[in-house]
Scaffold this active site. Sequence first.
Site, PDB file in Angstrom:
ATOM      1  CD  GLU A  93      46.187  47.718  48.017  1.00 21.53           C
ATOM      2  OE1 GLU A  93      47.328  47.286  48.310  1.00 21.53           O
ATOM      3  OE2 GLU A  93      45.759  48.836  48.388  1.00 21.53           O
ATOM      4  CG  ASP A 125      53.487  49.074  40.147  1.00 17.50           C
ATOM      5  OD1 ASP A 125      53.239  49.979  40.970  1.00 17.50           O
ATOM      6  OD2 ASP A 125      54.479  49.069  39.407  1.00 17.50           O
ATOM      7  CG  ASP A 143      45.775  57.280  50.916  1.00 17.21           C
ATOM      8  OD1 ASP A 143      46.798  57.453  51.611  1.00 17.21           O
ATOM      9  OD2 ASP A 143      44.665  57.001  51.390  1.00 17.21           O
TER      10      ASP A 143
END
Length: 223
Positions: A93, A125, A143
Amino acid sequence: MIPWEHLATTQIPGASGDMKLMRRGTEYSIMLGRIELMNSRLSGSEEALAKLSVEKIAGRPVPTILVGGLGMGFTLRALLAVAPRDARIVVVELVPAVVEWARGPMAHLHAGSLDDPRVEIVVHDVASVIGEAKSRFDAILLDVDNGPEGLTSDANDALYTAKGLSEARQALKPGGVLAVWSQGPDERFAARFRRGGFAVEEVRVKAHRGKRGARHVIWFGGK
């Protein structure tokens, strides 16, 4: 109608604009400016992303799965429900506050999934994590943003370029799968995905769990 309540604001590394966490009754929304990135009422396609990906790597010993984007945790929760007990799930994340919200105001949505022993949370990242990996993952589930057109950061845009797809392919084990979630179809990306050496399948899935409503797209690329 119940008004929206502003719970928190954060900055996205490498991008302009504020990301806000909003609540209206039992409904939660994460916004980038006026654009809604995710909503707690829409989880059907994220759950399909997890379930279909696990089906495609079924039978692999000790599978390692990378999830790009924690969001509201729907993909992770669905993965934990269907992944083997010996699976290793790495969730990357970019935004630290999203992890904080998962342990704070949205903890009930995540339902303890971040503390599952199969899960490793990495605040980084995802493009960098993929770029540094070589034949590490059985599946990579992307996602992030609303699909191949990155909204939150330029780094996310790079995931969907020819170079980004090449790096994802190198990060997969032989026979692994790259799964990409999108709010809608994108013929240019689908063509680029195929040119990247993947065997590509495009699947339309329901945004809601019910029978009606919008449909999202998931591309699966086999190495």
